[in-house]
Design an enzyme around this catalytic site. Structure first.
Site, mmCIF file in Angstrom:
data_model
loop_
_atom_site.group_PDB
_atom_site.id
_atom_site.type_symbol
_atom_site.label_atom_id
_atom_site.label_comp_id
_atom_site.label_asym_id
_atom_site.label_seq_id
_atom_site.Cartn_x
_atom_site.Cartn_y
_atom_site.Cartn_z
ATOM 1 N N ARG A 45 0.918 -1.014 0.160
ATOM 2 C CA ARG A 45 -0.182 0.110 -0.192
ATOM 3 C C ARG A 45 0.786 1.305 -0.041
ATOM 4 N NH1 ARG A 45 -4.166 -0.719 -2.508
ATOM 5 N NH2 ARG A 45 -4.749 1.439 -1.743
ATOM 6 N N GLU A 46 2.022 1.052 0.666
ATOM 7 C CA GLU A 46 2.878 2.258 0.867
ATOM 8 C C GLU A 46 3.435 2.524 -0.471
ATOM 9 O OE1 GLU A 46 6.308 2.707 3.786
ATOM 10 O OE2 GLU A 46 7.021 1.468 1.936
#
Length: 490
Positions: A207-208
């Site tokens: 997600r980062e």
């Protein structure tokens, strides 16, 4: 309807915003042992002027956070994207830079390591895994632990290789040890050891990379201040410097709280604090044993002038495993520590005078250490020397330094001095973790926070606050029926 909250952390603040938005007539009182709201989401204030985040700094899941704030009716929170996300400087001189653009990242990895295809396979597979994990495991409540044993739950876990460790799972995609470390170490964002933490938590670096790393303009702590101001405007009552002594249980139902020897009666009570510490407050309950998360040594600097640092930089040992073994298994200071440096003044001139800076250094550490123990080993000086090596002249620029140790965290109320709630182990996840309704045999008692399902991290704790409010709606008959769809549609 009168609701009493124990603790004013971000889970409480978001739950109260949702409740007052949906039900303006509700009466809410929040008891907080500290002098201000926010819990971990607060600031360090320098005597010479200036402020910096005390705890969380990296904003992940910005889309979710913005949706959550909109759902709560909170405007005026500005997010800024950081590009590059950050860089990792390993002790042997290797540097890995994470680009905000996924295509640019694939090109950079191919150029440096010849593993661009592996990175693309990682991103493609994690995109599928993320959609499944959010819908099936995160954005839902559990009523029984056995729900995790249902075929519909077990099958996706097996398919995702969820029981592999976060680090070992990356061997499926990367040959380079640097890439495996770069894409597994973010499990420490929630206090986990990448060599033991289940790979389902390895979705954090996905997600980062997918959505980027963001910054709350004014500091992450300003989000808590903004939430507090809005709640005061809506009529929520805050009682600061008021530690709760007991949650009163009568005939199987929470009836209120005891504060300074005085009883305060409510229709329901919500706990927002570390488990098992909250369990000591509940009449008739014996606290269970939990595995605490990792500890951190935190150094906060007021700097004269500007520093040659990006917003986020990680100084990493060339082998991460000995560091994690020292911290999590041997309970000793590592020979080769890691240091995370946060330089918000790079993008935010509101934190201090225009010509100065504020910098924060986080060092993964064993729990239980106080400042005297660090200084007895010369550890803080070693960290300063490590920073100086990467930023020549840094120590001469320091005008003021403040220190926060795991012992300080423990005294603040973090379980065993772990900085991130309880550890993200398989036995402390999903249905096996404390739920929004922590006890089946006590009605009108609820829970929220980093130690409660789903997990730590600001947007995830706020997700838990939404699950809490939905559960309260069902059980107190505010809605005709309960459904997790309200959460999933956010």
């Amino acid at each position: 309807m009168k609701i009493g909250f124990v603790g004013a952390g971000v889970g409480t603040l978001h739950a109260a915003l949702l409740l007052t938005k949906r039900y303006p007539e509700v009466e809410i009182t929040i008891f907080e042992k500290e002098a201000r709201a926010g819990g971990r989401l607060t600031s360090v204030d320098f005597q010479s002027g200036g402020r910096i985040d005390q705890g969380p700094t990296i904003v992940l899941m910005p889309g979710k956070l913005q949706e959550q704030l909109k759902e709560a009716g909170l405007d005026g929170v500005e997010l800024e994207r950081i590009d590059p996300l950050y860089d990792l400087h390993f002790d042997d001189g290797t540097v890995v830079t994470k680009q905000a653009d996924v295509v640019a990242q694939a090109v950079a990895i191919e150029r440096q390591f010849g593993e661009g295809r592996g990175f693309q396979e990682f991103m493609n597979q994690k995109a599928k895994d993320y959609e499944v994990s959010v819908s099936k495991f995160l954005e839902r409540s559990y009523f029984r632990k056995t729900e995790l044993l249902q075929p519909s739950m077990l099958a996706p876990l097996v398919k995702m290789h969820a029981l592999e460790t976060a680090h070992d799972h990356l061997k499926r995609y990367f040959k380079s040890k640097y890439l495996r470390m770069a894409y597994s170490f973010p499990t420490f964002y929630i206090g986990g050891n990448p060599y033991t933490t289940p790979s389902i938590y390895g979705l954090i670096p996905y997600r980062e990379q997918e959505e980027g790393v963001w910054y709350v303009k004014g500091g992450y702590f300003s989000l808590a201040e903004r939430m507090y101001e809005e709640l005061v405007r809506r009529g929520v009552r805050f009682e600061f410097n008021q530690p709760v002594e007991r949650v009163m249980i009568r005939e199987g139902q929470a009836k209120g709280v005891l504060v300074n020897g005085q009883e305060h009666l409510y229709d329901s009570v919500v706990l927002n604090g570390e488990f098992p510490l909250m369990e000591y407050l509940v009449e008739g309950k014996q606290p269970k044993q939990y595995v605490p998360s990792g500890g951190t040594l935190l150094l906060y600097f007021k700097i004269k002038g500007k520093v040659d640092l990006p917003v986020h930089r990680f100084l990493m040992p060339s082998d991460l495993q000995p560091l994690m073994t020292s911290i999590f298994k041997k309970d000793e200071l590592p020979e080769h520590p890691a240091v995370y440096l946060f330089n918000p003044s790079k993008v935010d001139d509101t934190l201090t005078e225009a010509d100065d800076s504020v910098v924060y250094a986080l060092v993964p550490s064993p729990r239980g250490f106080d400042r005297d123990r660090y200084e007895a080993h010369g550890f803080i000086d070693r960290i300063l020397a490590k920073i100086e090596q990467h930023v020549p002249g840094f120590e001469q620029q320091v005008m003021e330094m403040q220190v926060r140790t795991p012992q300080d965290a423990k005294e603040f109320g973090l379980y065993e001095g772990g900085s991130f709630g309880i550890a993200p182990t398989i036995r402390q996840s999903a249905a096996l973790k404390t739920q929004a309704k922590p006890y089946a045999d006590i009605e009108r008692l609820y829970a929220v926070g980093a130690s409660v399902h789903p997990c730590g991290g600001v947007p995830i704790v706020m997700m838990g606050a939404t699950l809490l409010v939905n559960r309260m709606e069902q059980e107190m008959r505010w809605k005709s029926g309960y459904s997790d769809e309200r959460v999933r549609s956010m």
